[in-house]
Design a protein around this motif. Sequence first.
Motif, PDB file in Angstrom:
ATOM      1  N   SER A  24      28.971  -9.916   6.540  1.00  0.00           N
ATOM      2  CA  SER A  24      27.573  -9.788   6.971  1.00  0.00           C
ATOM      3  C   SER A  24      26.611 -10.348   5.923  1.00  0.00           C
ATOM      4  O   SER A  24      25.460 -10.639   6.225  1.00  0.00           O
ATOM      5  CB  SER A  24      27.241  -8.325   7.199  1.00  0.00           C
ATOM      6  OG  SER A  24      27.107  -7.668   5.950  1.00  0.00           O
ATOM      7  N   GLY A  25      27.084 -10.464   4.675  1.00  0.00           N
ATOM      8  CA  GLY A  25      26.212 -10.956   3.610  1.00  0.00           C
ATOM      9  C   GLY A  25      25.216  -9.915   3.122  1.00  0.00           C
ATOM     10  O   GLY A  25      24.266 -10.254   2.415  1.00  0.00           O
ATOM     11  N   LEU A  26      25.425  -8.643   3.476  1.00  0.00           N
ATOM     12  CA  LEU A  26      24.492  -7.591   3.050  1.00  0.00           C
ATOM     13  C   LEU A  26      24.390  -7.525   1.528  1.00  0.00           C
ATOM     14  O   LEU A  26      25.388  -7.420   0.836  1.00  0.00           O
ATOM     15  CB  LEU A  26      24.974  -6.232   3.589  1.00  0.00           C
ATOM     16  CG  LEU A  26      24.192  -4.999   3.101  1.00  0.00           C
ATOM     17  CD1 LEU A  26      22.769  -5.004   3.631  1.00  0.00           C
ATOM     18  CD2 LEU A  26      24.911  -3.710   3.504  1.00  0.00           C
TER      19      LEU A  26
ATOM     20  N   ASN B 160      21.526 -16.677   2.844  1.00  0.00           N
ATOM     21  CA  ASN B 160      21.861 -15.821   1.701  1.00  0.00           C
ATOM     22  C   ASN B 160      21.071 -14.523   1.645  1.00  0.00           C
ATOM     23  O   ASN B 160      21.171 -13.784   0.669  1.00  0.00           O
ATOM     24  CB  ASN B 160      21.635 -16.538   0.369  1.00  0.00           C
ATOM     25  CG  ASN B 160      22.827 -17.348  -0.027  1.00  0.00           C
ATOM     26  OD1 ASN B 160      23.957 -16.978   0.310  1.00  0.00           O
ATOM     27  ND2 ASN B 160      22.593 -18.446  -0.728  1.00  0.00           N
ATOM     28  N   ASN B 161      20.228 -14.297   2.619  1.00  0.00           N
ATOM     29  CA  ASN B 161      19.401 -13.099   2.631  1.00  0.00           C
ATOM     30  C   ASN B 161      19.452 -12.500   4.025  1.00  0.00           C
ATOM     31  O   ASN B 161      18.468 -12.528   4.762  1.00  0.00           O
ATOM     32  CB  ASN B 161      17.946 -13.428   2.272  1.00  0.00           C
ATOM     33  CG  ASN B 161      17.789 -13.872   0.833  1.00  0.00           C
ATOM     34  OD1 ASN B 161      17.564 -13.065  -0.047  1.00  0.00           O
ATOM     35  ND2 ASN B 161      17.929 -15.173   0.595  1.00  0.00           N
TER      36      ASN B 161
ATOM     37  N   ILE C   1      25.644  -3.083  10.986  1.00  0.00           N
ATOM     38  CA  ILE C   1      26.536  -4.240  10.890  1.00  0.00           C
ATOM     39  C   ILE C   1      27.752  -4.059  11.790  1.00  0.00           C
ATOM     40  O   ILE C   1      28.151  -4.968  12.522  1.00  0.00           O
ATOM     41  CB  ILE C   1      26.969  -4.458   9.418  1.00  0.00           C
ATOM     42  CG1 ILE C   1      25.777  -4.912   8.588  1.00  0.00           C
ATOM     43  CG2 ILE C   1      28.120  -5.444   9.322  1.00  0.00           C
ATOM     44  CD1 ILE C   1      25.998  -4.858   7.102  1.00  0.00           C
ATOM     45  N   LEU C   2      28.330  -2.851  11.760  1.00  0.00           N
ATOM     46  CA  LEU C   2      29.516  -2.635  12.596  1.00  0.00           C
ATOM     47  C   LEU C   2      29.158  -2.670  14.076  1.00  0.00           C
ATOM     48  O   LEU C   2      29.943  -3.134  14.897  1.00  0.00           O
ATOM     49  CB  LEU C   2      30.199  -1.309  12.246  1.00  0.00           C
ATOM     50  CG  LEU C   2      30.779  -1.186  10.835  1.00  0.00           C
ATOM     51  CD1 LEU C   2      31.706   0.017  10.745  1.00  0.00           C
ATOM     52  CD2 LEU C   2      31.527  -2.447  10.388  1.00  0.00           C
TER      53      LEU C   2
ATOM     54  N   LYS D 175      24.136 -11.587  10.329  1.00  0.00           N
ATOM     55  CA  LYS D 175      23.850 -12.730   9.472  1.00  0.00           C
ATOM     56  C   LYS D 175      22.760 -13.631  10.042  1.00  0.00           C
ATOM     57  O   LYS D 175      22.080 -14.335   9.303  1.00  0.00           O
ATOM     58  CB  LYS D 175      25.128 -13.555   9.325  1.00  0.00           C
ATOM     59  CG  LYS D 175      25.537 -13.774   7.888  1.00  0.00           C
ATOM     60  CD  LYS D 175      26.912 -14.302   7.877  1.00  0.00           C
ATOM     61  CE  LYS D 175      27.153 -15.376   6.885  1.00  0.00           C
ATOM     62  NZ  LYS D 175      28.613 -15.640   6.861  1.00  0.00           N
ATOM     63  N   LYS D 176      22.631 -13.578  11.372  1.00  0.00           N
ATOM     64  CA  LYS D 176      21.603 -14.413  11.998  1.00  0.00           C
ATOM     65  C   LYS D 176      20.205 -13.881  11.701  1.00  0.00           C
ATOM     66  O   LYS D 176      19.218 -14.608  11.833  1.00  0.00           O
ATOM     67  CB  LYS D 176      21.836 -14.469  13.512  1.00  0.00           C
ATOM     68  CG  LYS D 176      23.048 -15.308  13.863  1.00  0.00           C
ATOM     69  CD  LYS D 176      22.905 -15.960  15.242  1.00  0.00           C
ATOM     70  CE  LYS D 176      24.157 -16.713  15.609  1.00  0.00           C
ATOM     71  NZ  LYS D 176      25.212 -15.841  16.202  1.00  0.00           N
TER      72      LYS D 176
END
Lengths: 417, 160
Positions: free
Chosen positions: A52-54, A237-238, A222-223, A231-232
Amino acid sequence: MLQETPILTKNIRSPGYDGSLEAYQKAGGHKALEKALKSMTPETVIEAVKESGLRGRGGAGFPTGMKWGFMPKNTGRPSYLVCNADEAEPGTFKDHFLINRDPHLFLEGLIIGSYAIGCHHAYVYIRGRSQAPAARLQTAIDNLYKAKLLGKAILGTGFDLDITIHRGAGAYICGEETALLESLEGKRGQPRVKPPFPATHGFNACPTSVNNVESLANVPIILNMGPDAFKKLGSTNNSGTRLVGISGHIKNPGIYEVEMGANLKSIIYDLGGGMRDGKQIKVVIPGGTSSNPLKPEEIDIAYDFDAVAKAGSMLGTCSLIVLDEDTDIVDLAYRTIVFFNHESCGQCTPCREGTFWLKNLVRDFHDNLGDQGKIDRIRRVAATMFGTSLCALGDAAAGPMKAFVEKYPEEFRKHFI
Amino acid sequence: MVGFNDAVMKEVQGLFKRYPKKQHALLPILHLVMRENQGCVPEGWEDYVAELCETSLNHIRGVITFYDMIRKEPTGKFHIRVCTCVPCGMCGGDQIKNHIIKKLAIHPGHTTPDGLFSLEEVQCLAACDKAPLIQVNGNNPEKVTEESIDIWIQEMRQKG
Ligand SMILES: Cc1cc2nc3c(=O)[nH]c(=O)nc-3n(C[C@H](O)[C@H](O)[C@H](O)COP(=O)(O)O)c2cc1C
Ligand code: SF4
Ligand code: FES
């Protein structure tokens, strides 16, 4: 016109929502927990959070999934998840917003995170003066025990978890994760020398992950939506949204949820309603008092980790302090350094003495006793403090002082003797 | 008298169960001491807590002096915290503080002679959207004006 993106605040923004367990479940709560415990392994949970990039919402922006991935396995010692709810950075009130209005969201994240790292006793470290929020949180936790969502064999699976609230006692530095762990162990809250990092030697010298309230609140989301959809949201990166707390001379102070990378100026004008009494902005503190001030001509930027860093400041806790044209920058600088001097834990000479000297120097301007020599001295003391102390507080105190005298020299000149 | 009664002792035993070591429960136990003793840790209790948590008196003293909230003097019935940190301070926190000082005739760190009010100047209370604000006892911080403070003080004085 910028609009809010209510993801974390979806429940809070729906009319009549009271944050109780029933309301949370009625709104679809605990689906992610069920999914994690029944159909995912700890590894796949960590993988999803990584995907997810969290990035951590406590200030430093370290990737949460990576942090959990660092936790050693099968050490023969217990692992701990500690939720950081100290929230003491001036200007910051987003975590308390979540705790007061929708405590079950981040608690669900805390349970899922504990499952992911194999923790069976998690702690929530909350600032000492927040008795009312701590009591509310205790009620939420008690209700989770009653509903068998905490304790033994959660949801009929083999997973056991206890959660304990630990109240601090009035020390900002206890928000720093190693100071927090010291404080959790019944000691003075003084940061530890790293390495070793908490991942291997944290609470009671056991593997530990410290995560911010808002970071954990993102985990069920996220789940539920899936890492790709998450991610969208936001910019490269954020990923995701942020709870932005706006305070100061703003028309509508409060918490607003926006996608990361939303335009900073639009956040202030479209959501915050602009300045009171039609005044102009003089200064914006973009990420709590540890972040460098931005001038009005510097705020037409994306509000995310990278763009704010590029503008010479930091996103920090996403706490916007917006101040108008009548602001005395020296007064602002003085309050800021009084805070850091008061909160320095005193272990490192550059931070302990430096914050004290800076406070005295800025006070001279406050008392109209400034001169050019003192401006130079502020810069010299600040330069000595950078990178010479144990934790980030030393730098956080020096950075804004240096920035204030460099960006607003005329304001300091007004206070010459 | 120094020492917890049986009911509080039960709470203490409950706390010990939630930490790997007794010393870890020190802050929650100090909060209990303060709850039972008008907001402070009085003479004699340091030894008692040291023994309870199986740690040294010096350790206890080190901890007590580190944390702002741990007091040696009792608070008034209404303990007022006034925030003058950055957002509150830039939105009139000092005026509020000075107004309370004048109204109660005490400085921060002191208690009114009738024991009703005590005053403390604090750093950010994590409610900056309500600036300027005060917090009374353990309640949520509230936005205030000089007028709202006058009314509240009057009411509390009448209630006693
Ligand atoms: C002086 C100082 C104060 C801090 N205060 C807090 C705080 O109040 N809350 C918080 O979550 N993180 C705080 N942090 C950051 C923590 O050290 C840590 O990075 C964070 O809790 C990790 O959580 P995250 O990865 O979810 O962001 C502070 C750091 C420093 C140096
Ligand atoms: S930098 Fe300051 S606050 Fe951090 S450990 Fe050193 S003295 Fe303490
Ligand atoms: S500055 Fe007063 S509550 Fe944050």
